[in-house]
Design a protein around this motif. Structure first.
Motif, PDB file in Angstrom:
ATOM      1  N   VAL A 150      -6.896 -16.659  -4.651  1.00 41.62           N
ATOM      2  CA  VAL A 150      -5.999 -17.817  -4.111  1.00 41.62           C
ATOM      3  C   VAL A 150      -6.299 -18.744  -3.258  1.00 41.62           C
ATOM      4  O   VAL A 150      -7.244 -18.279  -2.409  1.00 41.62           O
ATOM      5  CB  VAL A 150      -4.494 -16.993  -3.568  1.00 41.62           C
ATOM      6  CG1 VAL A 150      -3.622 -17.784  -3.042  1.00 41.62           C
ATOM      7  CG2 VAL A 150      -4.020 -15.965  -4.710  1.00 41.62           C
ATOM      8  N   LEU A 151      -6.142 -19.960  -3.546  1.00 40.70           N
ATOM      9  CA  LEU A 151      -6.414 -20.819  -2.307  1.00 40.70           C
ATOM     10  C   LEU A 151      -4.995 -21.479  -1.762  1.00 40.70           C
ATOM     11  O   LEU A 151      -3.892 -21.796  -2.498  1.00 40.70           O
ATOM     12  CB  LEU A 151      -7.307 -22.433  -2.855  1.00 40.70           C
ATOM     13  CG  LEU A 151      -7.115 -23.504  -1.916  1.00 40.70           C
ATOM     14  CD1 LEU A 151      -8.129 -23.149  -0.697  1.00 40.70           C
ATOM     15  CD2 LEU A 151      -7.662 -24.550  -2.494  1.00 40.70           C
ATOM     16  N   LEU A 152      -4.817 -21.410  -0.502  1.00 45.21           N
ATOM     17  CA  LEU A 152      -3.657 -21.845   0.133  1.00 45.21           C
ATOM     18  C   LEU A 152      -3.727 -23.085   1.025  1.00 45.21           C
ATOM     19  O   LEU A 152      -4.701 -22.976   1.812  1.00 45.21           O
ATOM     20  CB  LEU A 152      -2.789 -20.678   0.815  1.00 45.21           C
ATOM     21  CG  LEU A 152      -1.577 -21.089   1.633  1.00 45.21           C
ATOM     22  CD1 LEU A 152      -0.608 -19.616   1.559  1.00 45.21           C
ATOM     23  CD2 LEU A 152      -1.641 -21.332   3.105  1.00 45.21           C
ATOM     24  N   LEU A 153      -3.175 -24.115   0.819  1.00 45.66           N
ATOM     25  CA  LEU A 153      -3.235 -25.253   1.614  1.00 45.66           C
ATOM     26  C   LEU A 153      -2.109 -25.589   2.427  1.00 45.66           C
ATOM     27  O   LEU A 153      -1.104 -25.625   2.031  1.00 45.66           O
ATOM     28  CB  LEU A 153      -3.753 -26.586   0.705  1.00 45.66           C
ATOM     29  CG  LEU A 153      -4.954 -26.279  -0.109  1.00 45.66           C
ATOM     30  CD1 LEU A 153      -4.538 -26.502  -1.685  1.00 45.66           C
ATOM     31  CD2 LEU A 153      -5.783 -27.262   0.138  1.00 45.66           C
ATOM     32  N   ASP A 154      -2.353 -26.381   3.691  1.00 43.98           N
ATOM     33  CA  ASP A 154      -1.343 -26.629   4.516  1.00 43.98           C
ATOM     34  C   ASP A 154      -1.631 -27.974   5.194  1.00 43.98           C
ATOM     35  O   ASP A 154      -2.589 -28.018   5.649  1.00 43.98           O
ATOM     36  CB  ASP A 154      -0.810 -25.582   5.560  1.00 43.98           C
ATOM     37  CG  ASP A 154       0.563 -26.105   5.901  1.00 43.98           C
ATOM     38  OD1 ASP A 154       1.699 -25.515   5.563  1.00 43.98           O
ATOM     39  OD2 ASP A 154       0.880 -27.089   6.615  1.00 43.98           O
ATOM     40  N   ARG A 155      -0.749 -28.800   5.123  1.00 47.79           N
ATOM     41  CA  ARG A 155      -1.027 -29.999   5.782  1.00 47.79           C
ATOM     42  C   ARG A 155      -1.015 -30.044   7.032  1.00 47.79           C
ATOM     43  O   ARG A 155      -1.968 -30.685   7.664  1.00 47.79           O
ATOM     44  CB  ARG A 155       0.523 -30.837   5.508  1.00 47.79           C
ATOM     45  CG  ARG A 155       0.399 -32.284   5.568  1.00 47.79           C
ATOM     46  CD  ARG A 155       1.842 -32.647   5.632  1.00 47.79           C
ATOM     47  NE  ARG A 155       2.924 -31.893   6.365  1.00 47.79           N
ATOM     48  CZ  ARG A 155       4.081 -32.310   6.649  1.00 47.79           C
ATOM     49  NH1 ARG A 155       4.662 -33.121   5.779  1.00 47.79           N
ATOM     50  NH2 ARG A 155       4.776 -31.375   7.396  1.00 47.79           N
ATOM     51  N   GLY A 156      -0.746 -29.038   7.809  1.00 50.11           N
ATOM     52  CA  GLY A 156      -0.817 -28.690   9.041  1.00 50.11           C
ATOM     53  C   GLY A 156      -1.580 -27.387   9.506  1.00 50.11           C
ATOM     54  O   GLY A 156      -2.182 -26.988   8.821  1.00 50.11           O
ATOM     55  N   GLY A 176       3.459 -23.468  10.698  1.00 44.89           N
ATOM     56  CA  GLY A 176       3.839 -24.627  11.837  1.00 44.89           C
ATOM     57  C   GLY A 176       5.029 -25.199  11.516  1.00 44.89           C
ATOM     58  O   GLY A 176       5.364 -26.117  12.589  1.00 44.89           O
ATOM     59  N   GLU A 177       5.870 -25.208  10.462  1.00 44.16           N
ATOM     60  CA  GLU A 177       7.069 -25.854  10.257  1.00 44.16           C
ATOM     61  C   GLU A 177       8.208 -24.917  10.416  1.00 44.16           C
ATOM     62  O   GLU A 177       8.219 -24.264  11.396  1.00 44.16           O
ATOM     63  CB  GLU A 177       6.875 -26.534   8.930  1.00 44.16           C
ATOM     64  CG  GLU A 177       5.885 -27.853   9.028  1.00 44.16           C
ATOM     65  CD  GLU A 177       6.508 -28.969   9.941  1.00 44.16           C
ATOM     66  OE1 GLU A 177       7.516 -29.056  10.094  1.00 44.16           O
ATOM     67  OE2 GLU A 177       5.392 -29.745  10.258  1.00 44.16           O
ATOM     68  N   SER A 178       9.053 -25.114   9.579  1.00 45.22           N
ATOM     69  CA  SER A 178      10.380 -24.122   9.442  1.00 45.22           C
ATOM     70  C   SER A 178      10.311 -22.847   9.876  1.00 45.22           C
ATOM     71  O   SER A 178      11.068 -22.063  10.813  1.00 45.22           O
ATOM     72  CB  SER A 178      11.225 -24.462   8.380  1.00 45.22           C
ATOM     73  OG  SER A 178      12.345 -23.990   8.274  1.00 45.22           O
ATOM     74  N   SER A 179       9.071 -22.267   9.349  1.00 47.47           N
ATOM     75  CA  SER A 179       8.942 -20.753   9.667  1.00 47.47           C
ATOM     76  C   SER A 179       8.438 -20.468  10.976  1.00 47.47           C
ATOM     77  O   SER A 179       8.815 -19.207  11.287  1.00 47.47           O
ATOM     78  CB  SER A 179       7.835 -20.260   8.581  1.00 47.47           C
ATOM     79  OG  SER A 179       8.113 -20.645   7.337  1.00 47.47           O
ATOM     80  N   GLN A 180       8.154 -21.461  11.688  1.00 46.83           N
ATOM     81  CA  GLN A 180       8.112 -20.686  13.252  1.00 46.83           C
ATOM     82  C   GLN A 180       9.234 -21.230  14.120  1.00 46.83           C
ATOM     83  O   GLN A 180       9.441 -20.972  15.175  1.00 46.83           O
ATOM     84  CB  GLN A 180       6.764 -21.591  13.986  1.00 46.83           C
ATOM     85  CG  GLN A 180       7.083 -22.926  14.167  1.00 46.83           C
ATOM     86  CD  GLN A 180       5.785 -23.379  14.809  1.00 46.83           C
ATOM     87  OE1 GLN A 180       4.593 -22.687  14.983  1.00 46.83           O
ATOM     88  NE2 GLN A 180       5.771 -24.522  15.276  1.00 46.83           N
TER      89      GLN A 180
END
Ligand SMILES: Cc1cc2nc3c(=O)[nH]c(=O)nc-3n(C[C@H](O)[C@H](O)[C@H](O)COP(=O)(O)OP(=O)(O)OC[C@H]3O[C@@H](n4cnc5c(N)ncnc54)[C@H](O)[C@@H]3O)c2cc1C
Length: 380
Positions: free
Chosen positions: A31-37, A41-45
């Motif tokens: 699996v490769l997981l990518l995030d823009r930030g 760092g967004e809603s989940s925090q």
């Protein structure tokens, strides 16, 4: 496309993407997981971390059973994640009091208790005196309330981080600050993704991009199918901690977190990606919170923030295969309940990709094709 080939690429490293990455890599997928930030760092925090099934969802909501199933997965998930990562997701079975501050609200809440009890769910109506016996610091300006003993809460930040770390433990590669610009599609089959710095190939792509997911929909569906709902919240310190249970009032909840702080949320403002904390939003919340728990006027504010929830036009998440592009799966639109629904979403998406038969659990209702069918009608 780059030489490195992954079984699954997950776009978006919120709690949903991380839970899916964990389940898939645990089953041996590359699996490769990518995030823009940053991951999480967004809603989940921004989330309060309530696992509110009965307090959040009507019993006839198609998500109810699924949410309950997800809530029941938390004790074992907490244990698993602690074993793998050493992290404590701060699961607390403290129960919840949904209070009525007016006679009208009491009539409504008593109706909910009846419905809940008709299905043998644990929910009890408490008179004002009974509520105050359990939580003596609450204001006397209340009519009564429902006690939901099985509602719990976790730390949303610890949960997301633990899912990400456990996924990495099983081999997931995480790339932060990687903006996925496009899917690479040939003959309606997805071959991979294109980032701001290059392409990656994969057999399958999962879109877990939260409130930013309309980008993946055809033009006519882009405006309202998935849209942002901003929420503000804040954290306070009090000594001693005045409540044991989460209190759900009119337009405001107060969650006693493990560690002694109280998390107070949350405002709702649709169609904005602006994450500034507004004085209007926070002062309204503070007012409502002090009406419920007057001793908060002496509390020390630790922090405040805003996050962007992913809402859908019918209020139900979008989970399942892309109806028009092979090799793409949606996992988004969890609105106010993404923390609660993250364990079950991880299982559902992993099982679908692994071809494992699964109980229906209302899966059809979340299928993305419900919107695409509409689109066909619209474009005729
Ligand atoms: C104030 C507040 C309180 C809440 N309280 C609760 C609660 O008590 N209980 C509960 O269950 N839920 C709660 N929620 C809701 C919960 O936070 C969300 O449902 C959940 O976090 C959604 O998770 P997600 O992974 O879909 O989205 P996100 O956490 O937003 O993650 C999506 C990720 O995708 C990334 N991304 C987007 N586009 C791209 C792209 N093109 N390329 C690469 N990366 C991309 C983003 O950077 C982001 O990190 C609350 C939300 C708010 C705002």
């Amino acid at each position: 496309l780059r030489a490195k080939f992954f079984d699954v690429i997950i776009v978006g490293g919120g709690v949903i993407g991380c839970s899916i990455a964990y389940q898939l890599s645990k089953q041996g997928k590359q699996v490769l997981l990518l995030d823009r930030g940053k991951v999480g760092g967004e809603s989940s925090q921004a989330a309060a971390g309530m696992l509110g099934v009965q307090a959040e969802l009507d019993i006839d909501n198609p998500l109810y059973k699924l949410a309950k199933r997800s809530r029941n997965l938390f004790p074992s998930i907490a244990e698993e994640l602690r074993e793998i990562t050493g992290r404590d997701i701060l699961l607390q079975h403290n129960g919840m009091l949904k209070i009525a501050q007016t006679e009208e609200a009491a009539i409504h809440l008593k109706e909910i208790v009846k419905q809940q009890q008709s299905l043998n769910e644990e929910a009890t109506w408490l008179t004002k005196e009974e509520v105050l016996q359990i939580e003596p610091s609450l204001s006397e300006h209340l009519v009564g309330g429902i006690h939901f003993p099985n509602e719990s809460n976790v730390s949303a930040v610890e949960l997301t981080t633990a899912f990400a770390e456990a996924a990495v433990h099983y081999g997931t590669r995480i790339k932060e600050y990687s903006y996925v610009e496009n899917l690479v599609i040939k003959n309606d089959i997805c071959k991979g993704i294109q980032t701001n710095y290059g392409e990656y190939a994969a057999e399958h792509v999962v879109l877990a991009t939260g409130a930013w997911s309309s980008k993946w929909l055809p033009d006519p569906l882009q405006t309202n199918t998935i849209y942002p709902v901003k929420g503000e919240a804040f954290l306070v310190r009090t000594n001693p901690v005045p409540i044991k249970k989460t209190i759900f009032g009119n337009g405001c909840y107060i969650v006693p977190k493990k560690g002694g702080e109280l998390l107070i949320g949350a405002t709702m403002k649709s169609h904005t990606f602006n994450k500034e904390v507004s004085l209007g939003g926070i002062s309204e919340l503070m007012q409502k919170a002090m009406e419920i728990l007057p001793c908060l006027s002496d509390a020390e504010v630790s922090s405040m923030w805003a996050g962007i929830r992913p809402m859908t036009s019918d209020g139900i998440p979008i989970i399942g295969p892309h109806p028009e592009i092979e090799g793409v799966t949606f996992a988004t639109g969890h609105f106010r309940n993404g923390i609660l629904l993250s364990p079950i979403t991880g299982h559902l998406v992993a099982n679908q990709l692994l071809g494992i038969e699964q109980e229906q659990l209302g899966l059809d209702v979340m299928n993305p094709n419900r919107f695409f069918r509409q689109e066909m009608v619209m474009s005729k």
